[in-house]
Design an enzyme around this catalytic site. Structure first.
Site, short mmCIF file in Angstrom:
data_model
loop_
_atom_site.label_atom_id
_atom_site.label_comp_id
_atom_site.label_asym_id
_atom_site.label_seq_id
_atom_site.Cartn_x
_atom_site.Cartn_y
_atom_site.Cartn_z
CG MET A 67 -1.90 -1.17 1.19
SD MET A 67 -3.38 -0.89 2.18
CE MET A 67 -2.67 -0.79 3.82
CD GLU A 72 15.48 -0.84 5.33
OE1 GLU A 72 15.75 -1.95 4.86
OE2 GLU A 72 15.97 0.22 4.91
N GLY A 73 10.59 -3.24 5.70
CA GLY A 73 9.82 -4.48 5.57
C GLY A 73 9.46 -4.74 4.12
CG HIS A 74 6.70 -2.13 2.19
ND1 HIS A 74 6.60 -0.96 2.90
CD2 HIS A 74 5.48 -2.72 2.27
CE1 HIS A 74 5.38 -0.84 3.39
NE2 HIS A 74 4.67 -1.90 3.03
CD GLN A 199 7.13 -14.87 10.56
OE1 GLN A 199 8.25 -15.16 10.15
NE2 GLN A 199 6.84 -14.81 11.85
CD GLN A 204 -2.00 -8.98 4.01
OE1 GLN A 204 -2.81 -8.12 4.29
NE2 GLN A 204 -0.76 -8.68 3.66
CB SER A 236 4.02 -1.25 10.93
OG SER A 236 2.74 -0.81 10.57
NE ARG A 238 -3.09 1.22 9.89
CZ ARG A 238 -3.50 0.27 9.03
NH1 ARG A 238 -2.85 -0.85 8.94
NH2 ARG A 238 -4.55 0.49 8.27
P1 AMP Z 1 1.33 -3.11 3.48
O1 AMP Z 1 1.87 -2.05 2.61
O2 AMP Z 1 1.33 -2.78 4.94
O3 AMP Z 1 0.02 -3.67 2.99
O4 AMP Z 1 2.34 -4.34 3.38
C1 AMP Z 1 2.69 -4.88 2.13
C2 AMP Z 1 3.45 -6.16 2.37
O5 AMP Z 1 4.61 -5.88 3.13
C3 AMP Z 1 2.65 -7.23 3.12
O6 AMP Z 1 2.90 -8.49 2.56
C4 AMP Z 1 3.21 -7.13 4.51
O7 AMP Z 1 3.11 -8.33 5.26
C5 AMP Z 1 4.67 -6.80 4.22
N1 AMP Z 1 5.29 -6.18 5.39
C6 AMP Z 1 4.86 -5.09 6.07
N2 AMP Z 1 5.66 -4.87 7.12
C7 AMP Z 1 6.61 -5.83 7.11
C8 AMP Z 1 7.73 -6.12 7.93
N3 AMP Z 1 8.03 -5.41 9.01
N4 AMP Z 1 8.49 -7.19 7.61
C9 AMP Z 1 8.21 -7.95 6.51
N5 AMP Z 1 7.17 -7.72 5.70
C10 AMP Z 1 6.39 -6.67 5.98
#
Ligand code: AMP
Length: 365
Positions: A67, A72-74, A199, A204, A236, A238
């Site tokens: 989104m 870093e997660g993305h 993860q 999800q 996150s 958020r």
């Molecule tokens: P979002 O933009 O929050 O919908 O997340 C997009 C993707 O990034 C989803 O598959 C999430 O699970 C993944 N994601 C978000 N935060 C993390 C994180 N801290 N570590 C690994 N993947 C993440």
């Protein structure tokens, strides 16, 4: 075609393919991220046109749905995808269908320019190309009209039950319907060989895996590990809502789950040892915070702490050694009661923030 049918399908359906190509000619020169290599697609048609020749070249296509508001997660997902695939498409779409009517859709962090810069920097670091960003409008994703966010909204939905009704689904009854529906659309548009999820949002990932298995979608779901801040808090988009004070206390979520996992690693596999450890830490932190004055304390509510099967997310009494288990939790950080002058209370005035996290207890036999 009847007149009423034409009205339903809109003028697009009336154009023969040649005319459609000519009408959309200007879009053949796509926008690009600062490196000049990543293409930006705004329409389904643009993605499909790009995708078509990849079949004949037998290229492996990866999709990373996001989104936006990249962190870093993305980037870990995108890096994994770049490693495993010939072409990677990153979708950036804030899907209104996965927000409840009273959730933070309007204030959800949006950083288009900085997202593109982050992608360009990642390309440089990896020395590999991210082929495309797909950033559609809601009109493009819901061509017959957005069906709404209410539980009883009418429309074409993908609903994966009972998995979607558990845990996150209890607190957010339309969330997984929105996620599964938009992911099915993205999978149909991009037709990736592999799709990458985090993860961090384990339920999800399991919902999507089940959708792909049950509906026989020809793609492989890859789940990448959670990326964390140095103190353990899962990254996150958020987290920016938290502000300094709540940010410090928010690590309790990670610590509680880590203490549950430690019980397992120490040889305990029963519900009361594992949940007792996590709940104990959450409760003692709440008690400490409540005893502080209003200008110092942080209040949070525990939505759930779960000890569940690794694939169905059914609550379990003990870890099944052949399947493993998941400990997961959600807490709601309440807004700061009394801010001190100049205090950073968080993005958009520091609203209540719901945080989720989980740890996998790996199978032992
Ligand atoms: P979002 O933009 O929050 O919908 O997340 C997009 C993707 O990034 C989803 O598959 C999430 O699970 C993944 N994601 C978000 N935060 C993390 C994180 N801290 N570590 C690994 N993947 C993440």
């Amino acid at each position: 075609m009847s007149l009423s049918m034409r009205r339903v399908l809109g003028s697009r359906a009336l154009r023969p393919p040649l005319v459609r190509t000519l009408v959309s000619m200007p879009k053949l020169i796509p926008e690009a991220v600062p490196t000049g290599s990543t293409q930006i697609f705004r329409t389904v048609e643009e993605v499909k046109r790009w995708r078509r020749p990849q079949y004949t070249c037998h290229r492996v296509i990866g999709l990373v749905p996001t989104m936006g508001a990249l962190h870093e997660g993305h980037l870990s997902l995108i890096s994994a995808a770049v490693k495993e695939c010939d072409h990677v498409v990153v979708s950036m779409y804030v899907n209104p269908a996965q927000f409840g009517p009273h959730e933070d859709l309007d204030s959800y962090p949006a950083n288009w320019d900085s997202d593109l810069e982050i992608l360009a920097a990642l390309e440089k670091k990896l020395a590999k190309k991210i082929s495309a960003v797909f950033a559609p409008t809601t009109k493009e994703m819901y061509p017959f009209g957005f069906p709404g966010q209410e539980v009883d909204s009418k429309g074409s939905f993908v609903i994966i039950t009972p998995l979607s009704e558990r845990l996150e689904g209890k607190s957010r009854p339309t969330f997984f319907r929105g996620v599964a529906t938009v992911c099915m659309k993205l999978l149909n548009i991009v037709q990736p060989d592999k799709v990458f999820f985090g993860q961090k949002d384990i339920q999800q990932s399991l919902v999507i895996q089940r959708m792909v298995d049950d509906l026989m979608v020809p793609t492989k779901v890859i789940v990448c590990p959670t990326v964390r801040e140095p103190d353990g808090l899962a990254r996150s988009s958020r987290n920016v809502y938290l502000g300094t004070r709540r940010r410090k206390v928010a690590k309790v979520l990670h610590d509680a789950l880590a203490s549950a996992k430690q019980q397992y690693l120490n040889g305990r596999a029963d519900r009361s040892s594992i949940l007792g450890s996590a709940n104990g830490l959450l409760e003692s932190t709440q008690a400490t915070q409540v005893s502080l004055p209003a200008e110092e304390r942080v209040r949070f509510e525990v939505d759930y702490v779960s000890f569940a099967d690794r694939f169905t997310m059914d609550e379990v009494e003990e870890v099944d050694p052949s399947r493993g288990a998941i400990v997961s939790a959600a807490i709601k950080m309440l807004p700061v009661e009394l801010a001190t002058p100049g205090e950073d209370v968080g993005y958009n005035g520091g609203p209540a923030v719901r945080l989720i996290d989980n740890m996998i207890l790996e199978p032992s036999g």
